[in-house]
Design a protein around this motif. Structure first.
Motif, mmCIF file in Angstrom:
data_model
loop_
_atom_site.group_PDB
_atom_site.id
_atom_site.type_symbol
_atom_site.label_atom_id
_atom_site.label_comp_id
_atom_site.label_asym_id
_atom_site.label_seq_id
_atom_site.Cartn_x
_atom_site.Cartn_y
_atom_site.Cartn_z
ATOM 1 N N ASN A 190 -4.081 -5.422 -10.347
ATOM 2 C CA ASN A 190 -4.334 -5.632 -11.772
ATOM 3 C C ASN A 190 -3.111 -6.397 -12.297
ATOM 4 N N PRO A 191 -3.210 -7.718 -12.491
ATOM 5 C CA PRO A 191 -2.036 -8.537 -12.783
ATOM 6 C C PRO A 191 -1.614 -8.428 -14.249
ATOM 7 N N ALA A 192 -1.095 -7.263 -14.598
ATOM 8 C CA ALA A 192 -0.740 -6.995 -15.992
ATOM 9 C C ALA A 192 0.637 -6.340 -16.071
ATOM 10 N N PRO A 193 1.498 -6.851 -16.934
ATOM 11 C CA PRO A 193 1.306 -8.040 -17.760
ATOM 12 C C PRO A 193 1.550 -9.315 -16.952
ATOM 13 N N CYS A 206 -1.916 -1.947 -7.305
ATOM 14 C CA CYS A 206 -0.645 -2.349 -7.931
ATOM 15 C C CYS A 206 -0.911 -3.027 -9.267
ATOM 16 N N GLN A 207 0.120 -3.054 -10.122
ATOM 17 C CA GLN A 207 0.127 -3.826 -11.357
ATOM 18 C C GLN A 207 1.440 -4.615 -11.371
ATOM 19 N N LEU A 208 1.848 -5.115 -12.535
ATOM 20 C CA LEU A 208 3.055 -5.939 -12.610
ATOM 21 C C LEU A 208 4.116 -5.366 -13.550
ATOM 22 N N GLU A 209 4.164 -4.031 -13.660
ATOM 23 C CA GLU A 209 5.191 -3.388 -14.487
ATOM 24 C C GLU A 209 6.327 -2.826 -13.651
ATOM 25 N N ILE A 210 6.369 -3.164 -12.360
ATOM 26 C CA ILE A 210 7.501 -2.848 -11.484
ATOM 27 C C ILE A 210 7.996 -4.170 -10.907
ATOM 28 N N PRO A 211 9.168 -4.181 -10.228
ATOM 29 C CA PRO A 211 9.706 -5.454 -9.736
ATOM 30 C C PRO A 211 8.709 -6.255 -8.888
ATOM 31 N N VAL A 212 8.716 -7.557 -9.119
ATOM 32 C CA VAL A 212 7.762 -8.453 -8.456
ATOM 33 C C VAL A 212 7.883 -8.374 -6.936
ATOM 34 N N GLU A 213 9.115 -8.303 -6.432
ATOM 35 C CA GLU A 213 9.279 -8.272 -4.977
ATOM 36 C C GLU A 213 8.652 -7.012 -4.377
ATOM 37 N N THR A 214 8.644 -5.923 -5.136
ATOM 38 C CA THR A 214 8.036 -4.687 -4.648
ATOM 39 C C THR A 214 6.522 -4.807 -4.616
ATOM 40 N N VAL A 215 5.950 -5.421 -5.638
ATOM 41 C CA VAL A 215 4.498 -5.624 -5.649
ATOM 42 C C VAL A 215 4.076 -6.440 -4.430
ATOM 43 N N GLY A 216 4.773 -7.538 -4.173
ATOM 44 C CA GLY A 216 4.459 -8.350 -3.000
ATOM 45 C C GLY A 216 4.579 -7.570 -1.708
ATOM 46 N N HIS A 217 5.611 -6.749 -1.628
ATOM 47 C CA HIS A 217 5.842 -5.922 -0.439
ATOM 48 C C HIS A 217 4.674 -4.954 -0.217
ATOM 49 N N VAL A 218 4.210 -4.331 -1.303
ATOM 50 C CA VAL A 218 3.110 -3.370 -1.196
ATOM 51 C C VAL A 218 1.804 -4.069 -0.823
ATOM 52 N N LEU A 219 1.540 -5.207 -1.441
ATOM 53 C CA LEU A 219 0.313 -5.942 -1.121
ATOM 54 C C LEU A 219 0.283 -6.322 0.362
ATOM 55 N N LYS A 220 1.400 -6.844 0.850
ATOM 56 C CA LYS A 220 1.458 -7.273 2.255
ATOM 57 C C LYS A 220 1.310 -6.087 3.203
ATOM 58 N N ARG A 221 2.040 -5.006 2.926
ATOM 59 C CA ARG A 221 1.983 -3.834 3.794
ATOM 60 C C ARG A 221 0.579 -3.215 3.783
ATOM 61 N N SER A 222 -0.034 -3.164 2.625
ATOM 62 C CA SER A 222 -1.379 -2.587 2.528
ATOM 63 C C SER A 222 -2.400 -3.426 3.285
ATOM 64 N N ARG A 223 -2.238 -4.753 3.224
ATOM 65 C CA ARG A 223 -3.104 -5.631 4.002
ATOM 66 C C ARG A 223 -2.895 -5.378 5.498
#
Length: 305
Positions: A164-167, A138-155
Motif C-alpha cells: 500500500n504505497p502510502a504516503p 507493507c506501507q511507506l511510513e517506515i524507512p524506504v530501504e526497509t520496505v524494499g528489504h521486506v518486499l524482496k525477502r517476502s518474494r
C-alpha cells in the motif's frame, strides 16, 4: 498462534481534532473536539486484518513511552502477535496530527518517531514470522530501504506480497515492482507513482497500465465513492462502492487493505476479497476514528448484499 498475515509498518498515536473546515495557512480555527486514538497505517491494517478474520503478526517500532505502551496494548487486545513490536529507548512513539472537517475530509501531519527505527536488521530478527506467513503487507511510513528489504525477502519466500504505497511522494524504486503481487494505491498515490492524473475509473486504468508495465503483478486503485479498479495484464474490472453516509474517512484505505489480505489468506478469490474489503471500508467510514472505526467479520457478513 502462527500468523497467516504479517504487517511490517508503522504504529502511531493519532491526535484527532474536529473542526468546521481545514485551516488555511497561518490561520487558527476553533476546534470542536479532541481525542487520542491508536493508529498508524501498519497498525491499522493489522487491526483490520485481525478483526476481519486473519491471524496477524505485526513488525514495527514504538517509543519507550506511554503512547508506545498503549499502542502495543491495543494490538494485543485484538489478538495480534506483538513479539516483533519493539520499544526504542530514548525515542518518542510516532504520532499523527489529524484534522477532520464537517464534510468528513481530513488533513494529516505525521511525526515518525519510533517508526524511523524499523531497519532491515530489525525485520531480520523476526524472519521466522515472514517465513510462516501467507500474506505480507507493507506501507511507506517506515524507512524506504526497509520496505524494499521486506518486499524482496517476502518474494524470495514465495509469499503473497501487498504494498500500500502510502504516503506516496513520487515513483517507487524500479527494482521494487517485480516483487509486488498487489499494489494498492488510492487516486492521489496513483498520481504520485505515475505522474498521471487519476480521478476516474478511466484515468485509474491508464495509471494501472503504467504500473504494470513497470513490472508490478496486479494493481487495485481505490477510488473512494467511485469504487475500485482491479487491473491485471489481461483485463481491468471496476467494482462499484457500497453506498453509505460518510462520517470520517480516516483508515478507510487501511481497512480495505486489511480486509482484502484477510480474505486472500482465507482462500477467497480476488473478486471476493475486493468486495469484502470494500464493504469493510464502507462500514468504517460510517464511524469516527482510525482503529475504532474498523468493523469485524460479523459486521461485514451482516451487511446487506
Amino acid at each position: 498462534m502462527q500468523a497467516n498475515v504479517v504487517i511490517v509498518g508503522s504504529l502511531n498515536m493519532d491526535l484527532v481534532t474536529r473542526a468546521p473546515r481545514l485551516p488555511r495557512a497561518g490561520e487558527t480555527l476553533a476546534g470542536q473536539s479532541f481525542v487520542t486514538v491508536p493508529g498508524g497505517k501498519g497498525a491499522n491494517q493489522a487491526v483490520a486484518a485481525a478483526r476481519l478474520g486473519a491471524k496477524v503478526a505485526m513488525i514495527g517500532c514504538v517509543g519507550n513511552d506511554a503512547y508506545g505502551e498503549q499502542l502495543r496494548a491495543a494490538l494485543l487486545a485484538e489478538g495480534i502477535d506483538c513479539q516483533a513490536v519493539t520499544a526504542v529507548a530514548g525515542e518518542s512513539t510516532g504520532v499523527a496530527l489529524i484534522v477532520v472537517d464537517d464534510s468528513s475530509q481530513n488533513a494529516i501531519v505525521i511525526v515518525a518517531g519510533g517508526n524511523g527505527h524499523v531497519a532491515p536488521a530489525v525485520v531480520d530478527r523476526f524472519d521466522a514470522l515472514l517465513s510462516q506467513a501467507q500474506v505480507v503487507i507493507c506501507q511507506l511510513e517506515i524507512p524506504v530501504e526497509t520496505v524494499g528489504h521486506v518486499l524482496k525477502r517476502s518474494r524470495e519466500l514465495g509469499k503473497i506480497v501487498i504494498l500500500n504505497p502510502a504516503p506516496a511522494v513520487g515513483p517507487l524504486p524500479d527494482d521494487w515492482y517485480p516483487w509486488i503481487d498487489y499494489l494498492i494505491p488510492n487516486e492521489s498515490e496513483a498520481t504520485a507513482l505515475t505522474g498521471l492524473p487519476v480521478d476516474s475509473v478511466t484515468t485509474a486504468q491508464a495509471a494501472a497500465a503504467t504500473l504494470m508495465k513497470a513490472g508490478v503483478g496486479k494493481v487495485i486503485v481505490t477510488l473512494g465513492e467511485q469504487g475500485a479498479l482491479f487491473a491485471t495484464q489481461a483485463s481491468a474490472q471496476h467494482f462499484a462502492a457500497p453506498k453509505v453516509q460518510a462520517v470520517d474517512t480516516t483508515a478507510a484505505g487501511d481497512t480495505f487493505v486489511g480486509g482484502f489480505a484477510a480474505a486472500l489468506a482465507e482462500g477467497k478469490s480476488e473478486a471476493e476479497a475486493i468486495r469484502f474489503g470494500q464493504v469493510a471500508a464502507a462500514l468504517s467510514v460510517t464511524r469516527s476514528g482510525a482503529q475504532p472505526s474498523i468493523p469485524t467479520v460479523e459486521d461485514v457478513q451482516g451487511y446487506p448484499s
